[in-house]
Motif scaffolding. Sequence first.
Motif, PDB file in Angstrom:
ATOM      1  N   VAL A   1      38.010  39.679  39.815  1.00  0.00           N
ATOM      2  CA  VAL A   1      38.540  39.098  38.575  1.00  0.00           C
ATOM      3  C   VAL A   1      39.839  39.789  38.177  1.00  0.00           C
ATOM      4  O   VAL A   1      40.820  39.132  37.796  1.00  0.00           O
ATOM      5  CB  VAL A   1      37.499  39.207  37.439  1.00  0.00           C
ATOM      6  CG1 VAL A   1      38.133  38.875  36.087  1.00  0.00           C
ATOM      7  CG2 VAL A   1      36.333  38.267  37.706  1.00  0.00           C
ATOM      8  N   ILE A   2      39.879  41.105  38.260  1.00  0.00           N
ATOM      9  CA  ILE A   2      41.084  41.846  37.863  1.00  0.00           C
ATOM     10  C   ILE A   2      42.260  41.497  38.765  1.00  0.00           C
ATOM     11  O   ILE A   2      43.390  41.341  38.294  1.00  0.00           O
ATOM     12  CB  ILE A   2      40.821  43.369  37.896  1.00  0.00           C
ATOM     13  CG1 ILE A   2      39.806  43.747  36.816  1.00  0.00           C
ATOM     14  CG2 ILE A   2      42.124  44.143  37.684  1.00  0.00           C
ATOM     15  CD1 ILE A   2      39.373  45.204  36.852  1.00  0.00           C
ATOM     16  N   THR A   3      42.005  41.351  40.058  1.00  0.00           N
ATOM     17  CA  THR A   3      43.085  41.057  41.001  1.00  0.00           C
ATOM     18  C   THR A   3      43.370  39.562  41.097  1.00  0.00           C
ATOM     19  O   THR A   3      44.295  39.168  41.814  1.00  0.00           O
ATOM     20  CB  THR A   3      42.744  41.590  42.405  1.00  0.00           C
ATOM     21  OG1 THR A   3      41.511  40.990  42.855  1.00  0.00           O
ATOM     22  CG2 THR A   3      42.590  43.102  42.389  1.00  0.00           C
ATOM     23  N   ARG A   4      42.583  38.731  40.403  1.00  0.00           N
ATOM     24  CA  ARG A   4      42.745  37.275  40.413  1.00  0.00           C
ATOM     25  C   ARG A   4      42.563  36.699  41.818  1.00  0.00           C
ATOM     26  O   ARG A   4      43.292  35.808  42.240  1.00  0.00           O
ATOM     27  CB  ARG A   4      44.119  36.855  39.847  1.00  0.00           C
ATOM     28  CG  ARG A   4      44.521  37.511  38.546  1.00  0.00           C
ATOM     29  CD  ARG A   4      43.481  37.382  37.413  1.00  0.00           C
ATOM     30  NE  ARG A   4      43.137  35.998  37.141  1.00  0.00           N
ATOM     31  CZ  ARG A   4      41.879  35.551  37.084  1.00  0.00           C
ATOM     32  NH1 ARG A   4      40.873  36.384  37.287  1.00  0.00           N
ATOM     33  NH2 ARG A   4      41.623  34.299  36.829  1.00  0.00           N
ATOM     34  N   HIS A   5      41.553  37.186  42.527  1.00  0.00           N
ATOM     35  CA  HIS A   5      41.243  36.690  43.866  1.00  0.00           C
ATOM     36  C   HIS A   5      39.755  36.348  43.968  1.00  0.00           C
ATOM     37  O   HIS A   5      39.068  36.750  44.908  1.00  0.00           O
ATOM     38  CB  HIS A   5      41.647  37.716  44.930  1.00  0.00           C
ATOM     39  CG  HIS A   5      43.094  37.676  45.279  1.00  0.00           C
ATOM     40  ND1 HIS A   5      44.055  38.244  44.479  1.00  0.00           N
ATOM     41  CD2 HIS A   5      43.757  37.104  46.317  1.00  0.00           C
ATOM     42  CE1 HIS A   5      45.242  38.045  45.015  1.00  0.00           C
ATOM     43  NE2 HIS A   5      45.098  37.359  46.130  1.00  0.00           N
ATOM     44  N   GLU A   6      39.289  35.577  42.996  1.00  0.00           N
ATOM     45  CA  GLU A   6      37.872  35.214  42.975  1.00  0.00           C
ATOM     46  C   GLU A   6      37.492  34.334  44.164  1.00  0.00           C
ATOM     47  O   GLU A   6      36.408  34.491  44.753  1.00  0.00           O
ATOM     48  CB  GLU A   6      37.522  34.489  41.673  1.00  0.00           C
ATOM     49  CG  GLU A   6      37.758  35.315  40.416  1.00  0.00           C
ATOM     50  CD  GLU A   6      39.172  35.167  39.869  1.00  0.00           C
ATOM     51  OE1 GLU A   6      39.416  35.620  38.750  1.00  0.00           O
ATOM     52  OE2 GLU A   6      40.030  34.565  40.572  1.00  0.00           O
ATOM     53  N   ILE A   7      38.363  33.397  44.512  1.00  0.00           N
ATOM     54  CA  ILE A   7      38.051  32.500  45.627  1.00  0.00           C
ATOM     55  C   ILE A   7      38.047  33.271  46.945  1.00  0.00           C
ATOM     56  O   ILE A   7      37.233  32.996  47.838  1.00  0.00           O
ATOM     57  CB  ILE A   7      39.052  31.330  45.673  1.00  0.00           C
ATOM     58  CG1 ILE A   7      38.928  30.499  44.393  1.00  0.00           C
ATOM     59  CG2 ILE A   7      38.813  30.455  46.905  1.00  0.00           C
ATOM     60  CD1 ILE A   7      39.912  29.347  44.301  1.00  0.00           C
TER      61      ILE A   7
END
Length: 208
Positions: A130-136
């Motif tokens: 979530v923090i790195t914006r790489h959920e997928i």
Amino acid sequence: MTPEETTLYVPFFKDVAWSMGWLFVPFSYFVIVGSSNAVNLTDGLDGLAIMPTVMVATGLGVIAYLAGHVEFADYLNIAYLSGTGELVVFCGAIAGAGLGFLWFNTYPAMIFMGDVGALALGAALGVVAVITRHEIVLFIMGGIFVLETLSVIIQVSSFKLTGRRVFRMAPIHHHFELKGWPEPRVIVRFWIITVMLVLFGLATLKLR
């Protein structure tokens, strides 16, 4: 909070992103709670959950470093998120502690993780994603965790709706055991799949 911190980025595409706004909050809860439970469901055989956790944490650590570096983020066309590079230490701690734990948890295990460890580690992976914006990308790299969770959902849904079981037992690692696979074979093959998925997840950084 910058717009990048609440945007959902889709790998493989340069310009596909969704500014989530307030939906970012429930989405984050879903990712963290889902990741936590997925790792917990996977923790059913000796070493089955911890090694994929180590691999995914390592992959997320690489992503965190790249996302926190202006030049690398610009080169790879990913969102620059100030400060995320510090998560490398956190991910490294997870990976290092996980390898130390695996020394005693490998088949036949002398110590066991339990729900407290599995839920916490899964949640940690979700938080980093979530923090790195790489959920997928987490969804891709943690494909084994996803598979284990889906097998339980499919099994329960099928039994309640039709009275039939799709798998001999869920989570799916028990299905393969009942088919005659020795426990070490199930574990190592799931590890191999995770290695390939983590490498593929990292490759998405360039395939966009």
